[in-house]
Design a protein around this motif. Sequence first.
Motif, mmCIF file in Angstrom:
data_model
loop_
_atom_site.group_PDB
_atom_site.id
_atom_site.type_symbol
_atom_site.label_atom_id
_atom_site.label_comp_id
_atom_site.label_asym_id
_atom_site.label_seq_id
_atom_site.Cartn_x
_atom_site.Cartn_y
_atom_site.Cartn_z
ATOM 1 N N TYR A 194 -9.953 -5.366 5.400
ATOM 2 C CA TYR A 194 -8.826 -6.029 6.157
ATOM 3 C C TYR A 194 -7.776 -5.041 6.134
ATOM 4 C CZ TYR A 194 -11.119 -10.262 4.331
ATOM 5 O OH TYR A 194 -12.032 -11.146 4.073
ATOM 6 N N THR B 247 -9.821 2.930 0.392
ATOM 7 C CA THR B 247 -11.386 3.321 0.542
ATOM 8 C C THR B 247 -11.781 4.648 0.500
ATOM 9 O OG1 THR B 247 -11.677 1.350 1.879
ATOM 10 C CG2 THR B 247 -13.527 2.910 1.608
ATOM 11 N N ASN B 248 -10.975 5.642 1.282
ATOM 12 C CA ASN B 248 -11.312 6.967 1.204
ATOM 13 C C ASN B 248 -10.378 8.058 0.623
ATOM 14 O OD1 ASN B 248 -13.321 6.407 3.533
ATOM 15 N ND2 ASN B 248 -11.453 5.853 4.464
ATOM 16 N N LEU B 249 -9.700 7.373 -0.359
ATOM 17 C CA LEU B 249 -8.395 8.109 -1.191
ATOM 18 C C LEU B 249 -8.804 8.395 -2.522
ATOM 19 C CD1 LEU B 249 -5.518 6.540 0.672
ATOM 20 C CD2 LEU B 249 -6.717 8.629 1.500
ATOM 21 N N PHE C 2 0.829 -1.285 0.010
ATOM 22 C CA PHE C 2 0.166 -0.103 -0.043
ATOM 23 C C PHE C 2 0.909 1.289 -0.039
ATOM 24 C CE2 PHE C 2 -1.735 3.360 2.822
ATOM 25 C CZ PHE C 2 -2.637 3.834 1.982
ATOM 26 N N MET D 28 -10.985 5.157 9.942
ATOM 27 C CA MET D 28 -11.765 4.521 8.912
ATOM 28 C C MET D 28 -12.956 4.006 9.286
ATOM 29 S SD MET D 28 -8.637 2.731 6.747
ATOM 30 C CE MET D 28 -9.833 2.184 5.450
ATOM 31 N N SER E 73 3.187 9.363 5.316
ATOM 32 C CA SER E 73 2.471 8.407 5.825
ATOM 33 C C SER E 73 2.178 8.755 7.459
ATOM 34 C CB SER E 73 3.166 6.987 5.832
ATOM 35 O OG SER E 73 2.497 6.091 6.452
ATOM 36 N N LEU F 289 -4.569 10.457 6.034
ATOM 37 C CA LEU F 289 -4.659 9.280 5.295
ATOM 38 C C LEU F 289 -6.009 8.621 5.000
ATOM 39 C CD1 LEU F 289 -2.329 7.531 4.053
ATOM 40 C CD2 LEU F 289 -2.180 6.430 6.190
ATOM 41 N N ALA F 290 -6.817 9.123 5.974
ATOM 42 C CA ALA F 290 -8.241 8.497 5.909
ATOM 43 C C ALA F 290 -9.072 9.421 4.934
ATOM 44 C CB ALA F 290 -8.858 8.189 7.246
ATOM 45 N N ILE G 68 -15.347 -2.495 7.359
ATOM 46 C CA ILE G 68 -14.121 -1.636 6.616
ATOM 47 C C ILE G 68 -13.136 -2.427 5.888
ATOM 48 C CG2 ILE G 68 -14.069 0.528 7.911
ATOM 49 C CD1 ILE G 68 -11.206 -0.233 9.087
ATOM 50 N N THR H 282 -8.969 -2.119 1.019
ATOM 51 C CA THR H 282 -9.626 -1.447 2.277
ATOM 52 C C THR H 282 -8.763 -0.189 2.538
ATOM 53 O OG1 THR H 282 -9.843 -3.484 3.213
ATOM 54 C CG2 THR H 282 -9.568 -1.645 4.755
ATOM 55 N N TYR H 283 -7.459 -0.030 2.269
ATOM 56 C CA TYR H 283 -6.799 0.937 2.780
ATOM 57 C C TYR H 283 -7.122 2.336 1.695
ATOM 58 C CZ TYR H 283 -3.249 -1.516 5.846
ATOM 59 O OH TYR H 283 -3.050 -2.198 6.897
#
Lengths: 443, 481
Positions: free
Chosen positions: B319, A172-174, A138, B146, A321, B178-179, B317, A169-170
């Motif tokens: 994994y 999702t909001n980007l 990621f 998240m 990050s 980052l979210a 959400i 998942t990571y």
Amino acid sequence: MPYIPHTPEQTQEMLKVVGVASLEALFQDIPASMRPRSFNLPDGMSEHAVCARLEELARANKTDVISFLGGGFYDHHIPAIVDALSSRGEFLTAYTPYQAEASQGSLQAIFEYQTAVCRLLDMDCANASVYDGGSALFEACMMAVRATKRSRLVVDECLSPIYRTMLATYTTNLQLELVTVPHGGGVSNVQALVDAMDDRTAAMVVQNPTFFGTIHDYTALFAQAKAKGVVSVLAAYPVLQSILKTPGQMGADVAVAEGQSLGLPLSFGGPYLGIMTCSRDLVRQMPGRIVGRTVDHQGRTGYVLTLQAREQHIRRAKATSNICSNQALCAFRAYVTLCVLGPQGLARMAEDAVDKAHYAATRLAALPGVRLLADAPFGNEFAVVLPKNAHEVVDKCASRGLVPGFPLGGYYAGMEHVLLVACTEKTSREQIGHLAEMVGGML
Amino acid sequence: MRTIFAKSVPGRAGTLPDAPAAPAAAHLPQDLLRPAAPRLPEVSELDVMRHVSELSRRNFGVDTNFYPLGSCTMKYNPRFMEYVASLDGFTKLHPLMAQLRGAGHFTQGALEVLYETERLLCEITGMAAFTLHPMAGAHGELTGVMCIAAYHRDKGNHKTKVICPDSAHGTNPATAALAGYDVVNIASVDGMIDPEHLENALDDDVAAVMMTCPNTLGLFEHHLDRIVALTHAKDALLYYDGANLNAILGKMRVGDVGFDVVHLNLHKTFATPHGAGGPGAGPVGVAERLAPFLPISRVVKLKDGRFFLDYDYPKSIGYMAPFYGNFGVVLKAYAYILRQGREGLTRVSEYAVLNANYMRKRLESHVEIPYDRICMHEFVASAVAQAKRGVKALDVAKALLDKGHHAPTVYFPLIVKECLMFEPTETESRETLDRFVDDLIDILTLAESDPAALQHAPHTTPVGRLDETKAARDMILTDDA
């Protein structure tokens, strides 16, 4: 009071110095309305009792089985020196080496770790680790997004489904677009990967060996990526990397790996190690801690955490990050493993595992109705197609003390009959014989 | 000290596994193989032992030195925890074993550890549900934020901002970004979140307020109940950064007072070792309304007492970890909680707070304590007066290294000038605290009489102050650069 050294007299004297009458008075700022509604925990236990309880729980797991499970996580031998050195309190109980003068041991070890993984993957720069292979992947994608200012990620379906679900998942909001290119029967469909890249694509993400164990040369793919301004990301397998063509040789811009195979026990999923390396021009996009070499005022060589302006404690919301704690002690274990095995030891481990996997593949493919999923080179892991549901075969074998591999039906549609089988140097030919006999008996 | 690569002798071998029956070239085409072996060190096992042992002597750790490092809770790491995490029944367990339908009974012990740890953390914090998947504190923050984003999405809320006080850990704003959120900073007043500032910043776009309590000055937030009410009134959620949980065990549960999400740092409060930077673990607890959004898998206990992994949470959400988190770290924390029990954990916070206040009282006539009142588990001092004479907080920190103590956290939180942040933890004795305070007073005295003497400290460490500018400019990041 376990691990609290105060005598009752000292407690009283210290309270007097503070100027309060009781320990409870120290908490006067917490109003009665905010006190716990419940704190219904069990009574404390002696060290012996806790150990006995945990020993009992450990026994409730069944680990004395013959297992061909892999999927990116392998049971390689861990040299005893790894435990001996990583349990030294000077490393185990140290903090993040922000105070460089008091942390030269950790810092030099990380610097040497960075050197070792760069040489293994044939890349320029490494960080001091991230959480695991999936989070490394990621972070690699985010490096590509920042470097290219593009928002599309092209991912090979041969990439571990564990990592692909984490990526989904990571992101999702980007506001990133995740495009998955279907595999071609257990191998990468390189032409489809090339075709999937457009001028909005930030990263091309592949894995070698693939999740199916097949081995590729992605040189041509990465050249195409470069021509299109796309960052090439390769997920590697450190033990096999000692014998396989390297990410650097193939032209990868970022190479990551799950470092578990380097001295970390399987330990039911963690702690593991996210290895991250990149080409020199991308280093300022790399997240996490990085150690650099410098000198002190007397000209003595020393090591410090460097390029910290990328990190959250300096840059806050604009950091590369949010990562802070990493997997330093896991990186340390990988470092000791790489040193004590050396190039020869690591290559032996890899070649022995590859040799045994080929023996196992030959034995299984000789069974009636069984064939290899892909007619392609593979390393220490391969996928076989069984004439019946792989889950059922695994269930039956497992109940007799042998786990023949991992059934892929849950991860890939239409693969209900496919079994992923892994060997390491620890696998014996006798065990492979049992595997073939038992699976053969189930068909 | 030379690197291990400089000690390499071509042809020397360490601990060699057996040679393979056939080389890789027997199975793989040449063009898929690397043309030359990686240039890893060629050294003996004894070479590695000596080299790394020598490195170990160039390090401070809790085992060897007092570490009053604010915000980091560097308490003693009891060794029985290492023992339980090294049991074969745990270390040899392949994580995929739990995903085989017919072999679920192979992992019952491990699943019980996860289930019981979640249950204990729920009781400790007053939250409804926990996930153990996050692999560090910041990873827990990301998981928590998240979940918050998923909650708002599910409700049809359109929220774009997260509020962080200026005293927050840097991870909080970095996590919110980052979210996918914009970060709004609010200024503290007298070390506290100011309800007026908060109210002004809280509009309908705010998804969450991230805070910690006690805050990073070691002070209990006076307006906590108003903060909770203001936040919830806008349908925003309140996030608790668990870095400072060591102050309140048994004294306050964040779930009881209205926090919606909390992450814990098992490597702080629950005594698992820091390992020079990790691995940690950052479990996340949530209130009931956020439970559907927790990562999968989740551990469930069946009526017959057996445990299994449940993936059927459509609102999850997804994994966050490859498997079930840093299981080896969770094991240690579980053992620690069992060892301490209700009484022990309460004592942990009482003595952590006693030690901090004792140190504060002993220091208050020697250095400025900007918020000089009963503190929680940590407190801040300011070396502004010393800095005027040329001795900065950093100089004081480095001089402490010469006395054999690890430095306190310096220049954090950002709202205190020349900040020194002390957190002694409960495991340190009065004698250790006295020795430290005496040494610090000596340094502060020297800062008045001979400031120049401190500006080049430390002198007793393997190297002196390092040229960080040169490091960043030269970028020598490997032995090959």
